[in-house]
Design an enzyme around this catalytic site. Structure first.
Site: not given
Length: 257
Positions: A24-25, A61, A63, A65, A108, A111, A131, A134, A139
């Site tokens: 899932k990277r 990669a 959050l 989603l 993220g 972040e 973000e 998208r 966040g």
């Protein structure tokens, strides 16, 4: 048995924290965030420095989603605050954190890297804040902490236009601290962590706890806190030993290991 989402390994006085969802990277879902938080707490209790890195093709990669779409506004708010809590634990904890970055470091993931104190990247690293494209907003703390690293105008450009930075551009922007040769981020992070782990605890406390707060203070308040921190650090036993080694010419010269 399910594979660990975050792997923690202690080597000497350094904790190695590996994000471990390579398929899932290393996208961060709720379970992975909880595992990261637990690993950081253990590292804070057991080590003198930590290295955060990604297993597989990239650092992170961002959050996941797939868990995001069904959340209400209230749930998104509290979810964001849980990211803030984990990243604050990294940023304001007892030990320095070094991010070793390769491949995608986006959303993220950026972040998370921004919560670390030192960021090392190899030439495959790519930094972005997707973000905006998208239809969502950051966040995990980027609006405060990434913006402080690269400036509000550059962050706005990245969010509005989808602009990505390679390792060299990220270093130029102040986001990356070191750029290595291909595949060299982990080795550079290891060398830095070994050096950081030898630092006097009071000096580390000053860098991690006082320095960020001084940036938010008025000039005279900041200088006052600096003097207080200097008084604490320079009268500690590690400082006394270090000064004696320097005066007796037993300490390495500047630039020597």
């Amino acid at each position: 048995m399910a594979e660990e989402l975050v792997r923690l390994e202690l080597r000497d006085r350094v904790a190695w924290i590996g994000l471990n969802r390579p398929a899932k990277r290393n996208a961060i879902n709720d379970a992975m965030l909880a595992a990261l938080d637990a690993a950081v707490m253990q590292a804070q209790a057991s080590a003198r420095a930590m290295v955060i890195h990604g297993n597989g093709p990239c650092f992170c990669a961002g959050l996941d989603l797939s868990e995001h779409g069904a959340r209400t506004a209230e749930a998104v708010f509290h979810h964001s605050r849980s990211w803030h809590a984990t990243f604050r634990r990294i940023r304001t904890g007892r030990i320095p954190a070094i991010a070793a970055i390769h491949g995608a470091c986006v959303g993220g993931g950026l972040e998370l890297a921004g919560a670390c104190h030192i960021r090392v990247a190899d030439p495959t690293a790519l930094f972005a804040l997707p973000e905006g494209s998208r239809g969502i907003f950051v966040g995990g703390g980027a609006s405060v902490h990434v913006a402080r690293l690269i400036g509000t105008a550059r962050m706005a450009d990245m969010m509005l236009t989808g602009r990505a930075l390679d390792a060299v551009a990220a270093e130029r922007a102040g986001l990356v601290t070191y750029v290595t040769e291909a595949g060299g981020a982990l080795a550079q992070a290891e060398a830095l962590a070994a050096k950081v782990a030898q630092m006097a605890p009071l000096t580390v406390m000053g860098v991690l706890q006082a320095l960020p707060r001084i940036q938010d203070m008025a000039e005279e308040d900041g200088l006052f806190v600096e003097s207080m921190m200097a008084a604490l650090a320079q009268t500690g036993p590690e400082a006394q030993a270090g000064l004696a080694a320097f005066l007796e010419k037993r300490a390495a010269r500047l630039g020597e290991s």
